[in-house]
Design an enzyme around this catalytic site. Structure first.
Site, short mmCIF file in Angstrom:
data_model
loop_
_atom_site.label_atom_id
_atom_site.label_comp_id
_atom_site.label_asym_id
_atom_site.label_seq_id
_atom_site.Cartn_x
_atom_site.Cartn_y
_atom_site.Cartn_z
CG HIS A 166 -5.20 13.99 4.00
ND1 HIS A 166 -6.42 14.48 4.37
CD2 HIS A 166 -5.32 12.64 3.91
CE1 HIS A 166 -7.27 13.46 4.51
NE2 HIS A 166 -6.62 12.35 4.23
CD GLU A 169 -5.20 17.84 3.47
OE1 GLU A 169 -5.99 17.24 2.71
OE2 GLU A 169 -5.25 17.72 4.71
CG HIS A 259 -7.10 17.46 7.74
ND1 HIS A 259 -6.93 16.38 6.91
CD2 HIS A 259 -7.15 16.96 9.00
CE1 HIS A 259 -6.88 15.27 7.64
NE2 HIS A 259 -7.01 15.59 8.90
CD GLU A 335 -10.47 20.06 6.26
OE1 GLU A 335 -9.58 20.47 5.49
OE2 GLU A 335 -10.74 18.85 6.43
ZN ZN Z 1 -6.97 16.43 4.79
#
Ligand code: ZN
Length: 375
Positions: A166, A169, A259, A335
C-alpha cells in the site's frame, strides 16, 4: 498563493484559493479505484499569518476513522516533518497553521520518495553482504527490485521482508531503512549472528508506481496488491506475480510484510490464525517473535490490534495469509500508525518517520530469536 502537487507522490486538487483563512482542497482517488486518503502538496504563501486548509472530501476517504485524533505533517526543508493542528468534523479535515516560511509542504505522513528508494538500494549494494536483484517491471515501467542479503548455504533460514504494498503507507519503507541499516552494520552483533544463520530477501517497495502517483492503496491499474496473492497476473498485478514467483523458487522460512494502519494508534502485528494450514508450530514461532519484540522496544505492543480470523476463515488473497498457508510457516503483517502512538505520544513529531526507522532497527532481535527457534 499557489498550491502544487505535480511531483513525486504529490496528490491534491485545489477547489478554492482566495484567502489564507479559507483554502479548500480535495484528495484525488487512486487511478481506476475509489480509494483515496494520501495527500502531499506544496503551498506558497506569506509566512507568519494564520492559514486554514480544509480537505472537503475527507469524509469519503477510505478510512474515515483515520481522521479522528489525527494531526497532519508539514515540512519547510522536506527532511523534518512536524505535526500541525488538524480537526475533523465528520466531512472536512481542517489544517490550521501559521507557517514560519513562505513555502511549506503538507502530507498525510512523512513521504518516502522514489529517489530515496533508489538511493537506499544502491547504498545497500555497496555492502559486502548485499546483492541487488532485478525481478522485472511494473505497469508504468519501473523496476521491481529485491535485495539478497547474506550468503545462501545449507541449513540457512530464508527470511522474507516486503513493504509498501500500500504505497501511501510510507512508514513501511522508513521501517525498511532502519531494518537494513542495522542488518548491514558489520559491527552489530545481532546482524552478524543473523547473517550466519539466515539469508534475507527484502523488497523495500512492492508498489513503486502507486508511490510515485501519490496513491493510498493501489498500483497503476487500480489493483489493491494485498488482495492479489491468490491469483496475481502480469496484466493486473505484476508486482505480486514477480515476487511470489521468487518466493516459490527460492523458498521461505518466515515472512514479514510491513504496513501502516490509518485508524489504530498503536504498533502491532497481525498473524495468520485463520488459514487452513495454521498450526501449533506457527503459533510457537509467533509467540517467540512477539515476546522478543516486546523486550526490544516499548513501541511494540500485543494487546490492541485487528480481531483474529476464526479458524479456516482467512482471506487467502492477502499476502500474509497466502504465504503462511502456502509455506506453512510464520507470516506476520507489521502495522504502524499514521497517528501518534497513544502509549508513548510526541506532540511535536508524533509517531514519525524516524520512529518508524527505529522500529525497523529494533526488529532484528525478534527475527534472530525466531530463526533460532525454528533451527
Ligand atoms: Zn497496508
Amino acid at each position: 498563493m499557489k498550491i502544487t502537487a505535480n511531483f513525486d507522490s504529490g496528490n491534491i486538487k485545489v477547489i478554492k484559493l482566495d484567502t489564507p483563512d479559507d483554502i479548500q482542497v480535495q484528495i484525488n482517488k487512486d487511478n481506476q479505484s475509489d480509494f483515496y486518503q494520501w495527500f502531499h502538496f506544496r503551498l506558497q504563501t506569506q509566512a507568519m499569518i494564520e492559514h486554514k486548509i480544509t480537505i472537503t472530501n475527507a469524509g469519503g476517504a477510505a478510512y474515515v476513522g483515520g481522521w479522528e485524533n489525527y494531526q497532519a505533517v508539514a515540512s519547510y526543508d522536506r527532511e523534518t516533518w512536524f505535526r500541525v493542528d488538524t480537526e475533523f468534523d465528520g466531512q472536512n479535515l481542517a489544517i490550521s497553521h501559521v507557517p514560519d516560511y513562505d513555502s511549506v509542504y503538507y502530507a498525510y505522513f512523512a513521504p518516502y520518495s522514489y529517489e530515496r528508494h533508489m538511493d537506499l538500494i544502491h547504498q545497500c549494494q555497496l555492502s559486502f553482504d548485499c546483492k541487488v536483484v532485478d525481478l522485472g517491471q511494473t505497469l508504468d515501467g519501473r523496476d521491481m527490485t529485491m535485495l539478497v542479503i547474506g550468503e545462501p548455504g545449507e541449513g540457512k533460514k530464508k527470511v522474507w521482508v516486503t513493504a509498501r504494498q500500500h504505497p501511501g503507507e510510507t512508514m513501511a519503507e522508513w521501517f525498511i531503512e532502519g531494518f537494513l541499516s542495522r542488518l548491514l552494520d558489520e559491527e552489530d552483533a545481532t546482524a552478524k549472528a543473523l547473517l550466519n544463520e539466515a539469508v534475507f530477501y527484502v523488497v523495500p517497495n512492492m508498489n513503486p508506481d502507486g508511490s510515485v502517483r501519490g496513491h493510498l492503496r493501489t498500483n497503476a491499474a487500480g489493483a489493491n496488491l494485498n488482495r492479489e496473492w491468490k491469483e496475481p497476473t502480469m496484466e493486473r498485478s505484476p508486482e505480486v506475480f514477480l515476487v511470489r514467483e521468487q518466493m516459490m523458487k527460492i523458498g521461505l522460512d518466515m515472512n514479514l510484510d510491513i504496513h501502516g494502519d490509518e485508524a489504530l494508534p498503536y504498533n502491532f502485528v497481525a498473524g495468520s490464525e485463520g488459514v487452513p494450514e495454521y498450526n501449533d508450530r506457527i503459533k510457537g514461532m509467533e509467540d517467540v517473535f512477539k515476546s522478543t519484540y516486546l523486550t526490544t522496544t516499548p513501541d511494540f505492543q500485543d494487546v490492541k490490534g485487528y480481531p483474529k480470523d476464526a479458524p479456516g476463515s482467512a482471506d487467502l488473497t492477502i499476502a500474509t495469509n497466502w504465504i503462511a498457508n502456502n509455506f506453512k510457516t510464520l507470516s506476520f503483517t507489521i502495522e504502524m500508525p499514521f497517528k501518534d502512538n497513544v502509549e508513548l505520544p510526541d506532540a511535536a513529531y508524533g509517531r514519525s518517520d524516524v520512529r518508524s526507522s527505529k522500529f525497523g532497527h529494533d526488529v532484528l532481535p525478534a527475527i534472530l530469536a525466531t530463526v533460532r527457534h525454528i533451527s
